[in-house]
Scaffold this motif. Structure first.
Motif, short mmCIF file in Angstrom:
data_model
loop_
_atom_site.label_atom_id
_atom_site.label_comp_id
_atom_site.label_asym_id
_atom_site.label_seq_id
_atom_site.Cartn_x
_atom_site.Cartn_y
_atom_site.Cartn_z
N UNK A 98 -29.26 44.71 55.83
CA UNK A 98 -27.87 45.04 56.18
C UNK A 98 -27.01 43.78 56.28
N UNK A 99 -25.85 43.80 55.62
CA UNK A 99 -24.92 42.68 55.65
C UNK A 99 -25.32 41.53 54.75
N UNK A 100 -26.45 41.64 54.06
CA UNK A 100 -26.92 40.56 53.19
C UNK A 100 -26.19 40.54 51.85
N UNK A 101 -26.49 39.50 51.09
CA UNK A 101 -25.88 39.36 49.77
C UNK A 101 -26.73 40.06 48.71
N UNK A 102 -26.09 40.76 47.78
CA UNK A 102 -26.83 41.42 46.70
C UNK A 102 -27.15 40.42 45.59
N UNK A 103 -27.62 40.94 44.49
CA UNK A 103 -27.89 40.12 43.29
C UNK A 103 -26.61 39.42 42.88
N UNK A 104 -26.69 38.15 42.59
CA UNK A 104 -25.54 37.38 42.11
C UNK A 104 -25.60 37.24 40.60
N UNK A 105 -24.49 37.46 39.95
CA UNK A 105 -24.40 37.37 38.48
C UNK A 105 -24.88 36.00 38.02
N UNK A 106 -25.65 36.00 36.94
CA UNK A 106 -26.14 34.76 36.36
C UNK A 106 -25.34 34.43 35.10
N UNK A 107 -25.22 33.14 34.83
CA UNK A 107 -24.50 32.65 33.66
C UNK A 107 -25.42 31.69 32.92
N UNK A 108 -25.57 31.89 31.61
CA UNK A 108 -26.36 30.98 30.78
C UNK A 108 -25.51 29.77 30.43
N UNK A 109 -26.02 28.59 30.73
CA UNK A 109 -25.34 27.34 30.40
C UNK A 109 -26.05 26.76 29.18
N UNK A 110 -25.30 26.55 28.11
CA UNK A 110 -25.88 26.10 26.85
C UNK A 110 -25.82 24.59 26.71
N UNK A 111 -26.87 24.04 26.12
CA UNK A 111 -26.91 22.62 25.78
C UNK A 111 -26.69 22.49 24.28
N UNK A 112 -25.98 21.45 23.85
CA UNK A 112 -25.85 21.25 22.40
C UNK A 112 -27.20 20.82 21.82
N UNK A 113 -27.56 21.40 20.69
CA UNK A 113 -28.81 21.03 20.02
C UNK A 113 -28.55 20.85 18.54
N UNK A 114 -29.48 20.20 17.88
CA UNK A 114 -29.39 20.02 16.43
C UNK A 114 -29.73 21.34 15.74
N UNK A 115 -29.17 21.60 14.55
CA UNK A 115 -29.39 22.89 13.88
C UNK A 115 -30.87 23.26 13.66
N UNK A 116 -31.71 22.30 13.33
CA UNK A 116 -33.12 22.61 13.04
C UNK A 116 -34.04 22.37 14.23
N UNK A 117 -33.47 22.24 15.41
CA UNK A 117 -34.27 21.95 16.60
C UNK A 117 -34.99 23.20 17.09
N UNK A 118 -36.16 22.99 17.69
CA UNK A 118 -36.91 24.08 18.29
C UNK A 118 -36.55 24.28 19.76
N UNK A 119 -35.64 23.45 20.26
CA UNK A 119 -35.25 23.54 21.68
C UNK A 119 -34.52 24.84 21.96
N UNK A 120 -34.64 25.29 23.20
CA UNK A 120 -33.89 26.47 23.64
C UNK A 120 -32.48 26.00 24.01
N UNK A 121 -31.44 26.59 23.41
CA UNK A 121 -30.08 26.13 23.71
C UNK A 121 -29.62 26.47 25.13
N UNK A 122 -30.30 27.42 25.79
CA UNK A 122 -29.95 27.72 27.18
C UNK A 122 -30.59 26.65 28.04
N UNK A 123 -29.78 25.71 28.46
CA UNK A 123 -30.29 24.59 29.24
C UNK A 123 -30.65 24.98 30.65
N UNK A 124 -29.82 25.81 31.24
CA UNK A 124 -30.10 26.27 32.60
C UNK A 124 -29.34 27.56 32.87
N UNK A 125 -29.71 28.19 33.96
CA UNK A 125 -29.04 29.42 34.37
C UNK A 125 -28.40 29.15 35.72
N UNK A 126 -27.10 29.41 35.82
CA UNK A 126 -26.36 29.17 37.06
C UNK A 126 -25.91 30.51 37.66
N UNK A 127 -25.59 30.48 38.93
CA UNK A 127 -25.07 31.67 39.62
C UNK A 127 -23.54 31.66 39.55
#
Length: 117
Positions: free
Chosen positions: A23-52
């Motif tokens: 009771x009175x607590x906070x619910x789920x907070x929306x998440x936002x994907x933060x993208x990192x720039x990567x090279x076109x042929x890179x195997x890296x995941x462009x989502x660098x981190x997830x923020x609230x």
């Protein structure tokens, strides 16, 4: 390449109407994907981190709800289903366009090879 973004959008959509656990607590907070720039042929995941998202939670008056605060207010996630759905549709269309572009490149390459034979 878009799997991380799709996962974040799916979590937001799945939790759009969830409430807090206490009771009175906070619910789920929306998440936002933060993208990192990567090279076109890179195997890296462009989502660098997830923020609230720091936007205010939605609130409704529902004193009969088990998680309502002392004033009868229930906090709901700060998720706008219209925004989340449109972002998901945009991502799906982008994926389809990339598939079509890849197919077109394959056809051009095949036609070039055929001409060289």
């Amino acid at each position: 390449m878009q799997t991380g973004h799709m996962r974040v959008l799916s979590e937001n959509i799945a939790n759009a109407n969830s409430t807090a656990k206490t009771p009175g607590g906070d619910p789920y907070g929306r998440k936002i994907a933060i993208f990192n720039p990567i090279l076109p042929d890179s195997d890296e995941n462009p989502v660098g981190r997830v923020a609230r998202d720091t936007a205010e939670f939605r609130s409704v008056y529902d004193p009969s709800n088990a998680v309502a605060d002392s004033k009868g207010i229930v906090k709901l996630p700060n998720i706008d289903m219209t925004v989340e759905s449109s972002k998901l549709q945009e991502m799906i269309r982008s994926y389809e366009l990339n598939l079509n572009a890849s197919s077109s490149i394959d056809k051009v390459n095949q036609a070039t090879l055929d001409l060289l034979r």
